[in-house]
Design an enzyme around this catalytic site. Structure first.
Site, PDB file in Angstrom:
ATOM      1  N   CYS A 142      20.167  47.709  62.318  1.00  0.00           N
ATOM      2  CA  CYS A 142      19.631  47.139  63.601  1.00  0.00           C
ATOM      3  C   CYS A 142      20.551  47.043  64.597  1.00  0.00           C
ATOM      4  CB  CYS A 142      19.272  45.701  63.093  1.00  0.00           C
ATOM      5  SG  CYS A 142      18.795  44.508  64.345  1.00  0.00           S
ATOM      6  N   GLU A 216      13.148  48.783  58.625  1.00  0.00           N
ATOM      7  CA  GLU A 216      13.453  48.771  60.125  1.00  0.00           C
ATOM      8  C   GLU A 216      12.017  49.431  60.683  1.00  0.00           C
ATOM      9  OE1 GLU A 216      14.646  47.098  62.688  1.00  0.00           O
ATOM     10  OE2 GLU A 216      16.714  46.747  62.255  1.00  0.00           O
TER      11      GLU A 216
END
Length: 231
Positions: A142, A216
């Site tokens: 991230c 993700e």
């Protein structure tokens, strides 16, 4: 484009080991739609709302990092990040969402998507079950991934700037401030890896990183699925 991390750094090695999952994440069709402006607005609105909820758990992860770090310097660094998330990043996110007609009360009332729960709880689980290196590796896709996405979008010949409502998002993550945050995260991984035996633990760390990349990608996919179901 891999210039965001020098070869041989722990992050570069983790990224290379998870190359397939990494590319599926940072080159996801959602990102391509942000780049050329073709992403359905319903997809971006869903992402923005869930990202607000994601940031809350992201802040909790840095609160856990304060507990997990061994040195006062690192504790202060994690505490500074926690403060920035709660008192700066969240405020900026709310302001950005307001430009899209999404109010904070609406975001607070939104139910967490399964994809949001999957990634945020995975990060917290890795931090609770392991040490701060496990936690930082789970966070890396991230923190560092968004910086690489921003840089790649900027260099992409398909980038549409004029008339692209998503270009402000790209500019935020391609900007010097966020790129510096990512550079510090890369350096911190190396420092923690040296202190906490990353070489011997690399297979497990690589699995954590790969799983985080896949989660993700699922977060992006959530947005696309919302757009497909929009009237």
């Amino acid at each position: 484009m891999d210039a965001i991390a020098a070869p041989g750094t722990l992050f570069a090695r983790l990224r290379e080991d998870a190359r397939s999952s990494w590319e599926a994440y940072i080159a996801h069709p959602f990102v391509a739609g942000l780049t050329d402006g073709s992403l359905p607005e319903a997809a971006f609105r869903r992402y923005l709302t869930q990202d607000y909820l994601f940031l809350i758990h992201f802040a909790r992860a840095y609160g856990l990092a304060v507990v997990k770090h061994a040195t006062l310097e690192d504790m202060r660094g994690a505490a500074a990040t926690l403060d920035a998330l709660l008192n700066h990043e969240m405020r900026l996110h709310v302001q950005f969402c307001a430009e899209w007609g999404i109010g904070e009360a609406e975001m607070e009332a939104e139910a967490e998507a399964e994809e949001t729960m999957a990634y945020t709880r995975y990060v917290l689980e890795r931090g609770l079950a392991g040490d701060v290196l496990d936690l930082e590796v789970a966070l890396a896709p991230c923190v560092i991934g968004y910086a690489e996405i921003g840089a790649r979008m900027t260099a992409d010949p398909r980038l549409k700037r004029e008339g692209n409502r998503y270009d402000a998002w790209r500019a935020m993550y391609a900007g010097d401030e966020f790129q510096a945050i990512a550079a510090e995260a890369i350096a911190r991984l190396d420092r923690l890896g040296g202190a906490r035996g990353a070489e011997a633990r690399f297979p497990m760390l690589a699995r954590t990183f790969d799983e985080a990349c896949r989660l993700e990608a699922r977060f992006w996919q959530m947005g696309l699925e919302a757009a497909r179901g929009a009237p």
